[in-house]
Design a protein around this motif. Structure first.
Motif, short mmCIF file in Angstrom:
data_model
loop_
_atom_site.label_atom_id
_atom_site.label_comp_id
_atom_site.label_asym_id
_atom_site.label_seq_id
_atom_site.Cartn_x
_atom_site.Cartn_y
_atom_site.Cartn_z
N ARG A 137 24.84 29.12 49.54
CA ARG A 137 26.16 28.91 50.11
C ARG A 137 26.56 30.10 50.97
O ARG A 137 27.16 29.94 52.03
N ILE A 138 26.22 31.30 50.49
CA ILE A 138 26.61 32.49 51.24
C ILE A 138 25.68 32.70 52.44
O ILE A 138 26.13 32.97 53.55
N SER A 139 24.38 32.49 52.23
CA SER A 139 23.45 32.80 53.32
C SER A 139 23.56 31.80 54.47
O SER A 139 23.13 32.09 55.57
N ARG A 140 24.14 30.66 54.24
CA ARG A 140 24.20 29.68 55.33
C ARG A 140 25.47 29.80 56.18
O ARG A 140 25.67 28.97 57.07
N ILE A 141 26.30 30.77 55.90
CA ILE A 141 27.37 31.08 56.86
C ILE A 141 26.83 32.16 57.79
O ILE A 141 26.35 33.18 57.32
N ALA A 142 26.91 31.93 59.09
CA ALA A 142 26.55 32.98 60.03
C ALA A 142 27.82 33.74 60.37
O ALA A 142 28.83 33.14 60.71
N THR A 143 27.74 35.06 60.24
CA THR A 143 28.91 35.90 60.53
C THR A 143 28.52 36.91 61.61
O THR A 143 27.48 37.55 61.49
N GLY A 144 29.32 37.03 62.63
CA GLY A 144 29.03 37.97 63.71
C GLY A 144 28.05 37.39 64.73
O GLY A 144 27.33 36.42 64.44
N GLN A 145 28.05 38.00 65.90
CA GLN A 145 27.30 37.45 67.03
C GLN A 145 25.82 37.21 66.73
O GLN A 145 25.27 36.17 67.09
N GLU A 146 25.19 38.20 66.09
CA GLU A 146 23.74 38.10 65.95
C GLU A 146 23.34 36.90 65.10
O GLU A 146 22.51 36.07 65.50
N GLN A 147 23.98 36.81 63.93
CA GLN A 147 23.65 35.68 63.04
C GLN A 147 24.05 34.35 63.67
O GLN A 147 23.35 33.35 63.53
N ILE A 148 25.18 34.36 64.36
CA ILE A 148 25.65 33.10 64.95
C ILE A 148 24.68 32.64 66.02
O ILE A 148 24.30 31.46 66.09
N PHE A 149 24.22 33.57 66.83
CA PHE A 149 23.27 33.16 67.88
C PHE A 149 21.97 32.66 67.28
O PHE A 149 21.38 31.68 67.75
N LYS A 150 21.55 33.29 66.20
CA LYS A 150 20.32 32.83 65.55
C LYS A 150 20.49 31.37 65.11
O LYS A 150 19.62 30.52 65.34
N LEU A 151 21.63 31.09 64.50
CA LEU A 151 21.86 29.72 64.02
C LEU A 151 22.01 28.73 65.20
O LEU A 151 21.49 27.61 65.15
#
Lengths: 179, 592
Positions: free
Chosen positions: B378-392
């Motif tokens: 549940r926690i790892s599947r939220i992308a937070t911040g630009q880097e994670q969001i772009f990855k997703l």
């Protein structure tokens, strides 16, 4: 336990299910009947606030007396009996605001037997049968967007919804109930 | 082609002088096969469906094929009786959907039995007959006593029992092709005792309001069971002159009436007697909230902000997602969920055999909290911040959203989010997947439960149209830039857009010819007629374009502004976009 604390969204599922099942309550079941219509209608969407911004299918629910919750409950009383099923939801706790944003998705169907929630029909023939069985129509899809107070993680229920946006996302072509 | 018929061992292709084997097959087919048509099977393969029917209904459907134009699974059963029996199973659940089973209409067979007449002339004769029996003013199709129609008789339509039984199915098929606007049908005096030969009437005329079956041979309510909740608009039914109501003194008549009322939910008049209160019924069967409206904006400022935001956002979402990252801050959150069991339109496209929408590119990242219980996932599947969001973002298929050319596919609600002095935009619609994700890691990405789709690793994942619901929390940032604080994307199978079109419109006015008869404009609007709050947001050039658009399209102000915005204030583009979408705009999009 630590993990559960880190994940604040855990209690949202029972909260959402309670909200949806409140919409599906029956006026009379073989074991129970509400004493008054009012005590039945005020069960719907208990978690709404009088000030909740309510939008249903892209139209705002406008309350003459500034009580959107009551207006919603009055209208919901006029819908045929429903069953909601929650398929999916996701939520973000928005830092610094004390609220969750929830996007939930599921399906809902209506009783097409020609009775309203109170069991009344339009029949002029005496069918000798006031309760009768529900005739469930095809499933509609719905999407619901909520902004709810963070206190729901501690079990708060009543008066916790700040905005309530409910939209049908799929309409079966053979539905008897018109939206 | 396979011949899975049971117990028909009599055919041996090597039987010496028996003549052409193909001919024998044809004879076998003609003598033993009655066509049936099945819809809603595509939750699985055609063979699965045939096996299911054989198990469940104990009826073998032979020589199945899928009509690539319609997606209908066609097949044959042995006898008309089997076909009738099979039709009674219509509605049975198979692979998550209801099967719609009807008797096939075999014009070929009808033509063959009528001798040298070609199929073409059969259709012609039927077309001519229908036209002669249809009254455009009353929208009545008079099909009374067809067996005595001199033209039909002279063409040999009722020469044998089989042509008689095939007459109505063929007639219905031609009716469907003619697309007549019919509200009433008179089927009196046709010696009908059950609905078998007219089983295709409800799908042909689902909005039928009046039906006369006077002077037929219906004797049991049971005969009508197969039409239960299939003529949901039927208002008046006349069954006088049938054994079912032959004796008015029969105390059972009351029960019969009530039983018939149950089958037709909007029946008001039965045999001339009012059996329901029409107004009360209309209230009960109408969702009591206002009619759906595709777009909701709390006020004009929000309307401008959100339409601009969405238009620009999706331009980049479809072309270059990296450029969207400027909208996201270190605190911004994005996650995606899949509702794989959302009700959806049944895919009738020929390539849709595989039926179920393939969510293979999404499931590994889906944060459907109703399914994912592990706190870690549940926690790892939220992308937070630009880097994670772009990855997703890069792990989602490339897409195309036809906002400009098909605006009716989209719906939006937008209102204030006072907690952050921002707005909440909820956007619904349909998109096409155009290419697999730029980054696709199909290995289970964490300790979450292994999903049953992980076998798809070795299978090619099909691209398709899908629907979505997306929630943005958007805040005004410094220098007029926008910030996305939260972004929740929900993916589901293609659901179409009928749910947000108002439904109370009579069928025929759903497609108004956009320019056929321009209503005389009450007054010709000029720039000075525009409301000041609208003018305040527009440049003089944009104001001119808006006025021209208002004049040309007869749209109301709100829709005209939307059209202009979606066309980037290019008048020619406005005209093109309007032509493309005029047919799908709601009635209240136009100046009344």
């Amino acid at each position: 336990m630590l993990a559960a604390q880190q994940d604040p969204t855990q209690p949202l599922e029972p909260y959402l299910k309670k909200l949806l099942s409140s919409l599906d309550l029956q006026y009379q079941t073989p074991s129970q009947q509400y004493a008054k219509i009012e005590s039945y209608a005020t069960q719907f969407g208990k978690s709404l606030k009088p000030s909740t911004a309510i939008v249903i299918n892209g139209k705002p629910v406008i309350a003459p007396n500034n009580d959107a919750k009551l207006e919603f409950q009055k209208k919901w009383l006029m819908t045929p009996l429903t069953t909601h099923q929650l398929n999916s939801f996701d939520a973000h706790l928005i830092p610094g605001t004390g609220v969750f944003v929830i996007n939930a998705s599921g399906k809902v169907r209506f009783d097409e037997s020609g009775r309203n929630r109170l069991g009344e029909t339009a029949d002029l023939q005496n069918t000798g049968d006031t309760r009768g069985r529900s005739v469930w129509g095809s499933w509609f899809g719905f999407n619901i967007n909520l902004v709810v107070d963070e206190s729901v993680v501690n079990g708060a229920e009543e008066d916790t919804i700040n905005s309530y946006n409910y939209r049908f996302t799929y309409k079966p072509d053979d539905s008897v109930v018109q939206i | 082609m396979s011949y899975r018929g049971r117990g028909r061992g009599g055919f041996h292709p090597n039987n010496g002088n028996r003549g052409n084997p193909q001919q024998n097959i044809d004879q076998y087919v003609a003598a033993n096969s009655v066509p049936v048509e099945i819809l809603g099977w595509n939750g699985a393969t055609p063979d699965d469906c045939v096996r299911f029917i054989s198990r469940k209904c104990k009826i073998i459907v032979n020589r199945t094929s899928v009509d690539p134009a319609t997606g209908v699974l066609k097949g044959y059963v042995k006898t008309p009786k089997e076909a009738d029996e099979l039709c009674t199973w219509s509605g049975v659940k198979f692979a998550g959907q209801s099967l719609k089973i009807t008797k096939g209409t075999s014009q070929d067979a009808l033509s063959t039995q009528m001798g040298e007449n070609s199929g073409g002339s059969t259709i012609e004769a039927l077309t001519q007959f229908i036209r002669s029996r249809y009254d455009q003013t009353s929208k009545l199709l008079n099909l009374s006593v067809v067996s005595q129609d001199p033209t039909l008789v002279s063409k040999g339509f009722f020469a044998s029992m089989t042509t008689t039984s095939k007459f109505f199915p063929a007639l219905m098929k031609v009716c469907r092709e003619l697309n007549l606007d019919v509200t009433s049908i008179d089927l009196s005096g046709n010696n009908l005792s059950d609905l078998a030969t007219i089983s295709s009437l409800p799908p042909t005329f689902p909005h039928l309001r009046n039906l006369s079956l006077v002077n037929n041979n219906f004797s049991k309510v049971r005969a009508f069971e197969t039409w239960k909740h299939k003529l949901n608009y039927l208002r008046e039914l006349v069954l006088i002159g049938n054994p079912i109501f032959s004796n008015p003194m029969n105390p059972n008549d009351q029960i019969t009436k009530v039983e018939i009322m149950r089958l037709f939910p909007r029946l008001i008049v039965l045999n001339g007697e009012i059996v329901r209160n029409e107004q009360v019924l209309a209230n009960i069967l109408t969702f009591p909230f206002d009619e759906p409206q595709p777009m909701f904006f709390q006020d004009e400022e929000i309307q401008n902000m959100s339409t601009n935001f969405i238009t620009n956002y999706y331009k980049l979402w479809d072309t270059n997602r990296q450029e969207l990252l400027v909208l996201y801050e270190p605190n911004s959150q994005f996650s995606m969920q899949v509702d794989s069991v959302h009700p959806h339109i049944i895919d009738l496209k020929p390539q849709g055999y595989h039926g179920n929408t393939d969510f293979g590119y999404y499931l590994n990242q889906s944060r459907n909290l109703a399914r994912i219980s592990s706190a870690k996932s549940r926690i790892s599947r939220i992308a937070t911040g630009q880097e994670q969001i772009f990855k997703l973002f890069s792990q989602l298929p490339r897409t195309r959203h036809d906002l400009l050319s098909h605006p009716h596919l989209y719906s939006m609600e937008s209102y204030r989010f006072p907690q952050l002095n921002g707005i909440m935009i909820v956007f619904h619609g349909t998109f096409e997947e155009t290419a697999p994700p730029d980054v696709f890691d199909n290995s289970p990405n964490d300790s979450g439960p292994k999903n049953r789709f992980s076998h798809s690793r070795n299978k090619k994942i099909a691209l398709s149209a899908k629907s979505f619901d997306r929630t943005f929390i958007v805040l005004p940032g410094p220098n007029g830039r926008m910030i996305v604080a939260s972004d929740l994307l929900s993916i589901r199978a293609e659901g179409g857009s009928s749910a947000w079109q108002p439904s109370g419109i009579p069928k025929e006015s759903l497609n108004p010819p956009p320019n056929a008869a321009p209503a005389p404009a009450a007054a010709t609007p000029t720039v000075s007629d525009l409301p000041p709050e609208v003018k305040a947001n527009l440049s003089p050039v944009q104001q001119e374009i808006l006025v021209k658009t208002l004049l040309e399209t007869h749209l109301n102000l709100q829709y005209a502004i939307m059209l202009c915005e979606q066309s980037n204030w290019d008048y020619n583009q406005c005209t093109i976009n309007f032509k493309n979408s005029a047919a799908s705009l709601p009635r209240d999009a136009y100046v009344s």
